[in-house]
Design a protein around this motif. Structure first.
Motif, PDB file in Angstrom:
ATOM      1  N   ASP A  86      -1.917  -2.335  -6.918  1.00 18.52           N
ATOM      2  CA  ASP A  86      -0.589  -2.904  -7.979  1.00 18.52           C
ATOM      3  C   ASP A  86      -0.064  -3.315  -7.393  1.00 18.52           C
ATOM      4  O   ASP A  86       0.752  -4.079  -7.455  1.00 18.52           O
ATOM      5  CB  ASP A  86      -0.258  -1.613  -8.846  1.00 18.52           C
ATOM      6  CG  ASP A  86      -1.347  -1.950 -10.260  1.00 18.52           C
ATOM      7  OD1 ASP A  86      -2.673  -1.951 -10.410  1.00 18.52           O
ATOM      8  OD2 ASP A  86      -0.866  -0.827 -10.410  1.00 18.52           O
ATOM      9  N   ASP A  87       0.140  -2.380  -6.488  1.00 19.93           N
ATOM     10  CA  ASP A  87       0.791  -2.878  -4.833  1.00 19.93           C
ATOM     11  C   ASP A  87       0.167  -4.339  -4.347  1.00 19.93           C
ATOM     12  O   ASP A  87       1.688  -5.294  -3.904  1.00 19.93           O
ATOM     13  CB  ASP A  87       1.213  -1.674  -3.714  1.00 19.93           C
ATOM     14  CG  ASP A  87       2.051  -0.671  -4.606  1.00 19.93           C
ATOM     15  OD1 ASP A  87       2.780  -0.501  -5.917  1.00 19.93           O
ATOM     16  OD2 ASP A  87       1.974   0.653  -3.787  1.00 19.93           O
ATOM     17  N   ILE A  88      -0.948  -4.422  -4.071  1.00 20.12           N
ATOM     18  CA  ILE A  88      -1.491  -5.336  -3.263  1.00 20.12           C
ATOM     19  C   ILE A  88      -1.206  -6.821  -4.247  1.00 20.12           C
ATOM     20  O   ILE A  88      -1.299  -7.668  -3.711  1.00 20.12           O
ATOM     21  CB  ILE A  88      -2.554  -5.007  -2.873  1.00 20.12           C
ATOM     22  CG1 ILE A  88      -2.518  -3.980  -1.657  1.00 20.12           C
ATOM     23  CG2 ILE A  88      -3.396  -6.356  -2.760  1.00 20.12           C
ATOM     24  CD1 ILE A  88      -4.455  -4.047  -1.192  1.00 20.12           C
ATOM     25  N   TRP A  89      -1.575  -6.313  -5.364  1.00 19.44           N
ATOM     26  CA  TRP A  89      -0.836  -7.386  -6.804  1.00 19.44           C
ATOM     27  C   TRP A  89       0.346  -7.898  -6.455  1.00 19.44           C
ATOM     28  O   TRP A  89       0.624  -9.256  -6.349  1.00 19.44           O
ATOM     29  CB  TRP A  89      -1.677  -7.270  -7.995  1.00 19.44           C
ATOM     30  CG  TRP A  89      -1.535  -8.152  -8.701  1.00 19.44           C
ATOM     31  CD1 TRP A  89      -0.972  -8.410  -9.624  1.00 19.44           C
ATOM     32  CD2 TRP A  89      -1.832  -9.750  -8.709  1.00 19.44           C
ATOM     33  NE1 TRP A  89      -1.104  -9.041 -10.557  1.00 19.44           N
ATOM     34  CE2 TRP A  89      -1.767 -10.188  -9.987  1.00 19.44           C
ATOM     35  CE3 TRP A  89      -3.161 -10.391  -8.174  1.00 19.44           C
ATOM     36  CZ2 TRP A  89      -1.815 -11.788  -9.895  1.00 19.44           C
ATOM     37  CZ3 TRP A  89      -2.822 -11.549  -8.275  1.00 19.44           C
ATOM     38  CH2 TRP A  89      -2.689 -12.292  -9.333  1.00 19.44           C
ATOM     39  N   ASP A  90       1.192  -7.192  -6.845  1.00 21.36           N
ATOM     40  CA  ASP A  90       2.730  -7.237  -6.442  1.00 21.36           C
ATOM     41  C   ASP A  90       2.680  -8.215  -5.495  1.00 21.36           C
ATOM     42  O   ASP A  90       3.734  -9.008  -5.922  1.00 21.36           O
ATOM     43  CB  ASP A  90       3.273  -5.826  -7.029  1.00 21.36           C
ATOM     44  CG  ASP A  90       3.397  -5.366  -7.996  1.00 21.36           C
ATOM     45  OD1 ASP A  90       2.995  -6.025  -8.841  1.00 21.36           O
ATOM     46  OD2 ASP A  90       3.870  -4.398  -8.678  1.00 21.36           O
ATOM     47  N   GLU A  91       2.852  -8.097  -3.900  1.00 22.95           N
ATOM     48  CA  GLU A  91       3.014  -8.712  -3.021  1.00 22.95           C
ATOM     49  C   GLU A  91       2.324  -9.917  -3.017  1.00 22.95           C
ATOM     50  O   GLU A  91       2.965 -10.533  -2.698  1.00 22.95           O
ATOM     51  CB  GLU A  91       2.466  -7.937  -1.994  1.00 22.95           C
ATOM     52  CG  GLU A  91       2.829  -8.516  -0.186  1.00 22.95           C
ATOM     53  CD  GLU A  91       2.302  -7.652   0.340  1.00 22.95           C
ATOM     54  OE1 GLU A  91       2.338  -8.000   1.571  1.00 22.95           O
ATOM     55  OE2 GLU A  91       2.076  -6.109   0.470  1.00 22.95           O
ATOM     56  N   VAL A  92       1.012 -10.105  -3.595  1.00 20.94           N
ATOM     57  CA  VAL A  92       0.239 -11.472  -3.534  1.00 20.94           C
ATOM     58  C   VAL A  92       1.497 -12.322  -4.132  1.00 20.94           C
ATOM     59  O   VAL A  92       1.779 -13.395  -4.114  1.00 20.94           O
ATOM     60  CB  VAL A  92      -0.878 -11.155  -4.227  1.00 20.94           C
ATOM     61  CG1 VAL A  92      -1.585 -13.142  -4.375  1.00 20.94           C
ATOM     62  CG2 VAL A  92      -2.200 -10.509  -3.169  1.00 20.94           C
ATOM     63  N   VAL A  93       1.834 -11.916  -5.903  1.00 24.66           N
ATOM     64  CA  VAL A  93       2.317 -12.696  -6.660  1.00 24.66           C
ATOM     65  C   VAL A  93       3.881 -12.489  -6.184  1.00 24.66           C
ATOM     66  O   VAL A  93       4.193 -14.069  -6.838  1.00 24.66           O
ATOM     67  CB  VAL A  93       2.299 -11.828  -8.469  1.00 24.66           C
ATOM     68  CG1 VAL A  93       3.549 -12.452  -8.731  1.00 24.66           C
ATOM     69  CG2 VAL A  93       1.546 -11.537  -8.740  1.00 24.66           C
ATOM     70  N   SER A  94       4.227 -11.860  -5.196  1.00 25.12           N
ATOM     71  CA  SER A  94       5.880 -11.875  -5.096  1.00 25.12           C
ATOM     72  C   SER A  94       5.264 -13.677  -4.180  1.00 25.12           C
ATOM     73  O   SER A  94       6.734 -14.246  -3.976  1.00 25.12           O
ATOM     74  CB  SER A  94       6.568 -10.585  -4.387  1.00 25.12           C
ATOM     75  OG  SER A  94       7.307 -11.009  -4.124  1.00 25.12           O
ATOM     76  N   LYS A  95       4.752 -13.230  -2.807  1.00 25.51           N
ATOM     77  CA  LYS A  95       5.006 -14.388  -2.092  1.00 25.51           C
ATOM     78  C   LYS A  95       4.288 -15.943  -2.906  1.00 25.51           C
ATOM     79  O   LYS A  95       4.761 -17.138  -2.412  1.00 25.51           O
ATOM     80  CB  LYS A  95       3.567 -13.943  -0.665  1.00 25.51           C
ATOM     81  CG  LYS A  95       4.345 -12.811  -0.028  1.00 25.51           C
ATOM     82  CD  LYS A  95       3.014 -12.836   0.797  1.00 25.51           C
ATOM     83  CE  LYS A  95       3.351 -11.256   1.686  1.00 25.51           C
ATOM     84  NZ  LYS A  95       2.429 -10.868   2.426  1.00 25.51           N
ATOM     85  N   PHE A  96       2.864 -15.580  -3.498  1.00 23.85           N
ATOM     86  CA  PHE A  96       3.179 -16.775  -4.403  1.00 23.85           C
ATOM     87  C   PHE A  96       4.681 -17.721  -4.639  1.00 23.85           C
ATOM     88  O   PHE A  96       4.114 -18.526  -5.312  1.00 23.85           O
ATOM     89  CB  PHE A  96       2.395 -16.587  -5.544  1.00 23.85           C
ATOM     90  CG  PHE A  96       1.314 -17.625  -6.310  1.00 23.85           C
ATOM     91  CD1 PHE A  96      -0.227 -18.019  -5.904  1.00 23.85           C
ATOM     92  CD2 PHE A  96       2.226 -18.053  -7.318  1.00 23.85           C
ATOM     93  CE1 PHE A  96      -0.422 -19.715  -6.856  1.00 23.85           C
ATOM     94  CE2 PHE A  96       1.368 -19.509  -8.190  1.00 23.85           C
ATOM     95  CZ  PHE A  96      -0.200 -19.635  -7.349  1.00 23.85           C
ATOM     96  N   GLU A  97       5.323 -16.788  -5.557  1.00 25.08           N
ATOM     97  CA  GLU A  97       6.223 -17.278  -6.173  1.00 25.08           C
ATOM     98  C   GLU A  97       7.426 -18.346  -5.223  1.00 25.08           C
ATOM     99  O   GLU A  97       7.997 -18.763  -5.828  1.00 25.08           O
ATOM    100  CB  GLU A  97       6.725 -16.046  -7.158  1.00 25.08           C
ATOM    101  CG  GLU A  97       6.023 -16.137  -8.291  1.00 25.08           C
ATOM    102  CD  GLU A  97       6.153 -14.573  -8.873  1.00 25.08           C
ATOM    103  OE1 GLU A  97       7.087 -14.154  -9.076  1.00 25.08           O
ATOM    104  OE2 GLU A  97       6.194 -14.647 -10.489  1.00 25.08           O
ATOM    105  N   THR A  98       6.963 -17.524  -4.263  1.00 24.59           N
ATOM    106  CA  THR A  98       8.043 -18.241  -3.077  1.00 24.59           C
ATOM    107  C   THR A  98       7.439 -19.828  -2.901  1.00 24.59           C
ATOM    108  O   THR A  98       8.268 -20.766  -2.937  1.00 24.59           O
ATOM    109  CB  THR A  98       8.004 -17.667  -1.606  1.00 24.59           C
ATOM    110  OG1 THR A  98       6.922 -17.647  -0.967  1.00 24.59           O
ATOM    111  CG2 THR A  98       8.321 -16.391  -1.657  1.00 24.59           C
TER     112      THR A  98
END
Length: 320
Positions: free
Chosen positions: A221-233
């Motif tokens: 979950d932590d990895i996916w949250d990080e991926v999404v957070s970067k994607f949204e930049t």
């Protein structure tokens, strides 16, 4: 930036195809279940297809995004077949500005697309509304994806309501609801004039997915949250910008996550219509029906709605 990141950047930049248009390629984050696709469509794909149709730029832009989406979804398929994505308007509403937009991807890397509009309704809608919503264009429409694996296997079709501010949102929701795969998608389509004889259409897209859980749910979950957070930049302007290569874009987003790219796939616009195919279709019609189709010159005139190619067919060809 440490040496490992510099080496990764050089590896991405050395693959010249990653700086080209009309390609799709997959990527992944090492030691995770995160996978993705990037697609960049230009003169041999998006512009070739869109320019064959006399569509309003609003509709052309959505068609471009849909072409990018079928390329993202289709480029990783392993079978010999096709993937079709369609936005279909509210059935039974004759006053809708757009009846449907459809894009088709063949697993060999070719694609085609078309749209059907109500020009009067569209013109009326665009008076004082330069950025109409999907709902105002399609009503209570639906978004569909069809996977055709050939004659030997059944077709698969999934659909979701056309709910969302953009096709990117609708497509992401499709994968989360219909496929049960956490997904983020961004699509962009626009015209650029610099260095071209006309305003050339480009379309780009990127998708990231968590295709399974890694060891340890909390870590996953932590990895996916990080991926999404970067994607949204990422902005639409960056995604469509010709001077930013796909490799550079990928490095900017995920170089800290050990991103690796896979073999790029070259893409091209190609319609599968042909004179022979139309003749074969005519053979299946009753004689009285084909006689009603004939023009004054004694031939049947037909036009492919995908590529706008015109054909003339003599009755002798299918009555022999």
């Amino acid at each position: 930036m440490d040496l490992r990141h510099i080496v990764k950047m050089i590896e991405l930049e050395e693959n010249l195809l990653l700086g080209s248009d009309d390609i799709a390629f997959g990527f992944g984050l090492e030691e995770t279940s995160i996978r993705g696709q990037i697609v960049r469509l230009g003169p041999a794909t998006a512009d070739e297809i869109i320019s064959r149709h006399n569509l309003h730029p609003i509709v052309s832009s959505i068609l471009g995004e849909l072409l990018a989406l079928v390329s993202i979804c289709g480029a990783s398929l392993k079978f010999d077949g096709k993937l079709i994505a369609e936005i279909r308007g509210d059935i039974g509403n004759p006053d809708l500005p757009v009846e449907f937009i459809v894009a088709e991807y063949l697993t060999g890397g070719t694609m085609r697309g078309m749209a059907k509009t109500n020009e009067n309704a569209l013109e009326k809608l665009l008076i004082g509304n330069s950025k109409p919503s999907l709902h105002s264009l399609f009503g209570n429409g639906i978004f569909l994806i069809t996977i055709d694996q050939g004659k030997s296997r059944d077709r698969y079709q999934g659909q979701v309501p056309l709910e969302g501010a953009s096709l990117s949102e609708v497509a992401s929701r499709y994968f989360e609801q219909s496929e049960q795969i956490p997904t983020k998608i961004m699509l962009a389509s626009a015209q650029e004039q610099d260095g071209h004889s006309h305003e050339e259409w480009r379309a780009c897209g990127i998708m990231v997915q968590r295709i399974g859980r890694d060891d340890g749910r909390e870590q996953s979950d932590d990895i996916w949250d990080e991926v999404v957070s970067k994607f949204e930049t990422l902005t639409f302007e960056e995604l469509i910008e010709p001077s930013i290569s796909a490799g550079e874009l990928l490095f900017r987003l995920y170089h800290e996550n050990n991103v690796v790219s896979y073999e790029p796939k070259l893409l091209a616009a190609k319609c599968n219509c042909s004179h022979k195919r139309l003749v074969d279709i005519m053979r299946g019609f009753p004689k009285e029906d084909t006689e009603e189709m004939m023009e004054n010159d004694g031939q049947i005139h037909a036009r492919c709605e995908y590529c706008n190619t015109s054909y003339k067919i003599s009755p002798k060809e299918f009555r022999s």
